[in-house]
Design an enzyme around this catalytic site. Structure first.
Site, PDB file in Angstrom:
ATOM      1  N   GLY A  29      31.869  34.396  35.351  1.00  0.00           N
ATOM      2  CA  GLY A  29      31.542  33.213  36.134  1.00  0.00           C
ATOM      3  C   GLY A  29      32.706  32.939  37.066  1.00  0.00           C
ATOM      4  O   GLY A  29      33.874  32.985  36.652  1.00  0.00           O
ATOM      5  N   ASN A  33      36.518  32.624  35.848  1.00  0.00           N
ATOM      6  CA  ASN A  33      37.517  33.634  36.188  1.00  0.00           C
ATOM      7  C   ASN A  33      38.730  33.014  36.873  1.00  0.00           C
ATOM      8  O   ASN A  33      39.871  33.424  36.654  1.00  0.00           O
ATOM      9  CB  ASN A  33      36.915  34.699  37.098  1.00  0.00           C
ATOM     10  N   TYR A  99      20.009  35.100  34.858  1.00  0.00           N
ATOM     11  CA  TYR A  99      19.070  34.525  33.908  1.00  0.00           C
ATOM     12  C   TYR A  99      19.601  33.133  33.579  1.00  0.00           C
ATOM     13  O   TYR A  99      20.542  32.985  32.780  1.00  0.00           O
ATOM     14  CB  TYR A  99      18.954  35.415  32.670  1.00  0.00           C
ATOM     15  N   SER A 185      34.489  34.544  51.469  1.00  0.00           N
ATOM     16  CA  SER A 185      34.514  35.921  51.947  1.00  0.00           C
ATOM     17  C   SER A 185      33.868  36.003  53.328  1.00  0.00           C
ATOM     18  O   SER A 185      33.113  35.105  53.733  1.00  0.00           O
ATOM     19  CB  SER A 185      33.753  36.831  50.980  1.00  0.00           C
ATOM     20  N   ARG A 211      38.514  39.531  53.476  1.00  0.00           N
ATOM     21  CA  ARG A 211      37.779  40.678  54.024  1.00  0.00           C
ATOM     22  C   ARG A 211      37.973  41.926  53.173  1.00  0.00           C
ATOM     23  O   ARG A 211      38.116  43.027  53.685  1.00  0.00           O
ATOM     24  CB  ARG A 211      38.216  40.931  55.477  1.00  0.00           C
ATOM     25  N   GLY A 212      38.008  41.767  51.881  1.00  0.00           N
ATOM     26  CA  GLY A 212      38.169  42.896  50.981  1.00  0.00           C
ATOM     27  C   GLY A 212      39.461  43.647  51.251  1.00  0.00           C
ATOM     28  O   GLY A 212      40.534  43.060  51.408  1.00  0.00           O
ATOM     29  N   ASP A 243      37.793  35.409  42.882  1.00  0.00           N
ATOM     30  CA  ASP A 243      38.232  34.346  41.978  1.00  0.00           C
ATOM     31  C   ASP A 243      39.747  34.415  41.780  1.00  0.00           C
ATOM     32  O   ASP A 243      40.417  33.382  41.674  1.00  0.00           O
ATOM     33  CB  ASP A 243      37.516  34.470  40.636  1.00  0.00           C
TER      34      ASP A 243
END
Length: 302
Positions: A29, A33, A99, A185, A211-212, A243
């Site tokens: 989550g 995190n 879920y 992001s 940006r990764g 996170d």
């Protein structure tokens, strides 16, 4: 004390390829995190959520306690724990199906008070989407900001959970006057529409766009724009990387005694370079190992 408000859930992570690969349960989550990462970095932190009494919920709280995170604000319920089934691409990027019907974190209610000494509160991810809890978290965000407490927001978009994208985008804009630091992001920014400058005009003191592997950029109200490159690392997966950035930014601001909008506005080029560089190094460690396993303070240079 930095309080993280939001969901805790179980990620079911595939251990092979194909639709029927075995699934390994992992504690997760986005807000959860972030709280774990804050604890590992050494920041006094607390978690504010609603967690199930089931075995998964017990395991979630046990890990927080082991990391030194205060769980006294956590509400408990008999409802089951939310499950998120992850799929990991060849480049390590993760996607999720959820879920969530009738799960504990959806029934969060506004607490009477936050822990004494609270200097900042962080919000984000599914907790701001799934009702009725989303409205309670939104109320807590607005109340916290109105009291002058530093607030951080990472929308961390999970599009499959958002039935009305336009309504959510409008709701996101309504939060901005109550947000001190917005982190998101590049993919989330594109999905939401708008630009850092537009968001800054609505309220935040700073907007950080990640940006990764290409790094991240901070935008500030005074027109500042500060960027750092990503850290080169062999990516195992990206679960929990954003996170970790949240936690590293908040931890870095805390150690600089900069958990206020005025202090954030005054960081300047040198301050932002140090803060963003620290966050990039922390995220790289998380990406180098499987699951959301953020670094401890001794694993990254300040």
């Amino acid at each position: 004390m930095i309080v993280v408000a939001g969901e805790a859930l179980i990620d079911l992570v595939p251990q092979g390829t194909g639709a029927l690969a075995a699934l390994r349960p992992a504690l997760g989550g986005g807000p959860y995190n972030t709280a774990v990462a804050l604890g590992r970095l050494g920041s006094p932190a607390a978690f504010c959520s609603r967690v199930s009494y089931d075995a998964f919920g017990t395991a979630l709280l046990d890990r927080l306690r082991q990391t030194g995170v205060d769980v006294s604000p956590v509400q408990r319920g008999a409802e089951p724990t939310t499950l998120a089934v992850a799929s990991v691409d060849a480049d390590g990027s993760a996607a999720y199906s959820f879920y969530v019907q009738g799960t504990a974190d959806r029934l969060f209610s506004v607490p009477a008070a936050l822990p004494s000494g609270t200097r900042a509160v962080s919000f984000g991810t599914c907790s701001l989407v799934l009702e009725p809890g989303a409205s309670a978290y939104e109320e807590l965000l607005r109340e916290t900001a109105a009291r002058g407490v530093f607030t951080a927001l990472d929308p961390n978009i999970r599009a499959g959970l958002i039935p009305d994208p336009d309504a959510y985008r409008a709701r996101f804009k309504s939060w901005l006057p109550s947000v001190s630091l917005l982190k998101l992001s590049a993919e989330d920014a594109e999905w939401l529409g708008g630009s850092p400058r537009e968001w800054l005009a609505a309220g935040p003191a700073a907007v950080v766009v990640t940006r990764g592997g290409a790094g991240m950029t901070a935008y500030t109200r005074d027109g500042g724009e500060y960027a750092v490159a990503g850290e080169r690392v062999a990516v195992v997966d990206t679960i929990g990387a954003g996170d970790t950035v949240n936690a590293a930014l908040l931890h870095g601001l805390a150690v600089r005694d900069a958990l206020s909008e005025e202090a954030v506005s005054g960081l300047g080029a040198e301050g932002w370079a140090g803060l963003l560089g620290f966050a990039a190094r922390a995220a790289a460690v998380t990406c180098s190992r499987a699951g959301a396993e953020p670094p401890y303070a001794h694993e990254i240079a300040a």
